[in-house]
Scaffold this active site. Structure first.
Site, short mmCIF file in Angstrom:
data_model
loop_
_atom_site.label_atom_id
_atom_site.label_comp_id
_atom_site.label_asym_id
_atom_site.label_seq_id
_atom_site.Cartn_x
_atom_site.Cartn_y
_atom_site.Cartn_z
N GLU A 16 -53.77 32.98 -29.94
CA GLU A 16 -54.38 31.77 -29.34
C GLU A 16 -53.38 30.60 -29.33
O GLU A 16 -53.53 29.67 -28.53
CB GLU A 16 -55.62 31.35 -30.14
CG GLU A 16 -56.83 32.25 -29.92
CD GLU A 16 -58.07 31.83 -30.73
OE1 GLU A 16 -59.13 32.37 -30.45
OE2 GLU A 16 -57.95 30.97 -31.64
N HIS A 35 -60.23 26.04 -33.69
CA HIS A 35 -61.60 25.89 -33.15
C HIS A 35 -62.62 26.80 -33.85
O HIS A 35 -63.64 27.14 -33.26
CB HIS A 35 -61.59 26.15 -31.64
CG HIS A 35 -61.21 27.55 -31.25
ND1 HIS A 35 -60.47 27.85 -30.12
CD2 HIS A 35 -61.45 28.76 -31.83
CE1 HIS A 35 -60.30 29.16 -30.03
NE2 HIS A 35 -60.88 29.73 -31.05
N HIS A 64 -54.78 33.99 -37.74
CA HIS A 64 -56.03 34.67 -38.08
C HIS A 64 -56.13 36.01 -37.37
O HIS A 64 -55.65 36.18 -36.26
CB HIS A 64 -57.26 33.82 -37.83
CG HIS A 64 -57.57 33.37 -36.42
ND1 HIS A 64 -56.71 32.63 -35.66
CD2 HIS A 64 -58.69 33.52 -35.66
CE1 HIS A 64 -57.29 32.33 -34.49
NE2 HIS A 64 -58.49 32.89 -34.47
N HIS A 87 -64.51 32.87 -25.25
CA HIS A 87 -64.57 34.10 -26.06
C HIS A 87 -65.62 35.04 -25.47
O HIS A 87 -66.65 35.29 -26.08
CB HIS A 87 -64.91 33.76 -27.50
CG HIS A 87 -63.91 32.87 -28.18
ND1 HIS A 87 -63.80 31.52 -27.94
CD2 HIS A 87 -62.95 33.14 -29.10
CE1 HIS A 87 -62.84 31.01 -28.67
NE2 HIS A 87 -62.31 31.97 -29.39
C1 DHB Z 1 -63.56 33.00 -35.58
C2 DHB Z 1 -63.66 33.02 -34.20
C3 DHB Z 1 -62.66 32.43 -33.43
O1 DHB Z 1 -62.73 32.35 -32.09
C4 DHB Z 1 -61.56 31.87 -34.02
O2 DHB Z 1 -60.60 31.40 -33.21
C5 DHB Z 1 -61.47 31.84 -35.40
C6 DHB Z 1 -62.48 32.40 -36.16
C7 DHB Z 1 -64.63 33.61 -36.40
O3 DHB Z 1 -65.53 34.26 -35.83
O4 DHB Z 1 -64.60 33.42 -37.61
FE FE Z 2 -61.02 31.79 -31.12
#
Ligand code: DHB
Ligand code: FE
Length: 285
Positions: free
Chosen positions: A240, A12, A193, A59
């Site tokens: 996540e 996402h 990530h 978030h």
């Molecule tokens: C970013 C934010 C998110 O919530 C995520 O799941 C992936 C990347 C971001 O800020 O780049």
């Molecule tokens: Fe996220």
């Protein structure tokens, strides 16, 4: 009765939403990513659900450190896209399904999962970016959506096992709803990530793809993955991915080993912003 016919899994990343909203999807950086969702957009048209049960995480947008529900179900008639700092995304408001959502809340709580009932909530990129990836840029989303928010931001976060078990309870809840509805369940967020700290930018293609293999073929084993493995291997925000286990737990082969699921589409791409993007569509066959 209502039934779950398919599950969809996707990252996402907010930058994906910005790329769509600013008309950049055909730029060289973004083109390969959006190409991976061409099949999916057609599949959504060919397999239009009556309701999407959309598992995502907030978030610190609707919720904050003031209040941290582990599992929250949206029972409202509509949900407005939130302003996350750059104005609300120019996407349609999300129409809910209060009756089915209330039924699921009732059933799942009676099956011993404590849900927070949310009658008023704005939705952030965790929910709107998956809708954009799967539906493009319509005037209205193709069907009502039940938002289901999971805390994967502030520890303690729920285990993959608990998420997997919850998915099974959600399937039972849907199947005990009287109306004939075709329901899709989506698990979103991930893949590897880490957005901050010394390991910011961490991407682990091998681990992501092995995890996907196991999610498809042996979800019960995948559910046993402990948090520390997600964080070590997939980065702090890689956790996540436990949300994907809610959707996977709701598929028919989990309840009945004589039945199977069919993988319709699988896609993996790096980079999108600082993250790896994963995507999967499973159908109950
Ligand atoms: C970013 C934010 C998110 O919530 C995520 O799941 C992936 C990347 C971001 O800020 O780049
Ligand atoms: Fe996220």
């Amino acid at each position: 009765m209502a039934r779950i016919t398919a599950s969809v899994y996707t990252s996402h990343v907010p930058a994906i939403g910005a790329a769509i909203d600013l008309g950049k999807t055909q730029e060289p950086y973004w083109q390969p990513l959006f190409k991976g969702y061409e099949f999916s957009k057609q599949w959504m048209k060919d397999n239009k659900p009556d309701v999407i049960f959309l598992v995502y995480n907030d978030h610190a947008t609707a919720f904050s450190l003031d209040m941290i529900p582990t599992f929250a179900i949206g029972t409202a008639a509509e949900f407005t896209p939130a302003d996350e700092g750059f104005g609300p995304r120019p996407v349609p408001k999300v129409i809910g399904h209060p009756d089915l959502a209330s039924h699921i809340a009732h059933s799942v709580i009676q099956q011993d999962f404590d849900l927070t009932i949310v009658n008023k909530m704005e939705v952030d990129h965790g929910l709107t970016v998956p809708l954009s990836l799967m539906c493009g840029e319509p005037q209205a989303w193709p069907c009502p959506v039940i938002p289901f928010a999971v805390n994967v931001v502030q520890y303690p976060v729920p285990s993959g096992q608990r998420c997997f078990n919850l998915g099974q309870a959600i399937r039972k809840a849907v199947e005990s709803y009287d109306e004939d509805l075709n329901v899709h369940i989506w698990g979103t967020g991930g893949m590897s990530h880490q957005l901050q700290g010394a390991r910011a930018g961490l991407i682990n293609r091998e681990w992501d793809n092995a995890w996907l293999d196991q999610l498809i073929a042996n979800p019960a084993a995948c559910a046993a993955t402990p948090h520390i493995d997600y964080v070590r291997e997939a980065g702090s925000e890689g956790v996540e991915l436990v949300m994907w286990l809610i959707a996977r737990g709701a598929m028919q082969d989990v309840a009945d080993s004589a039945r199977s699921v069919r993988s319709r589409h699988r896609f993996y791409h790096v980079p999108a912003s600082n993250t790896a993007v994963g995507h999967l569509i499973l159908e109950n066959s």
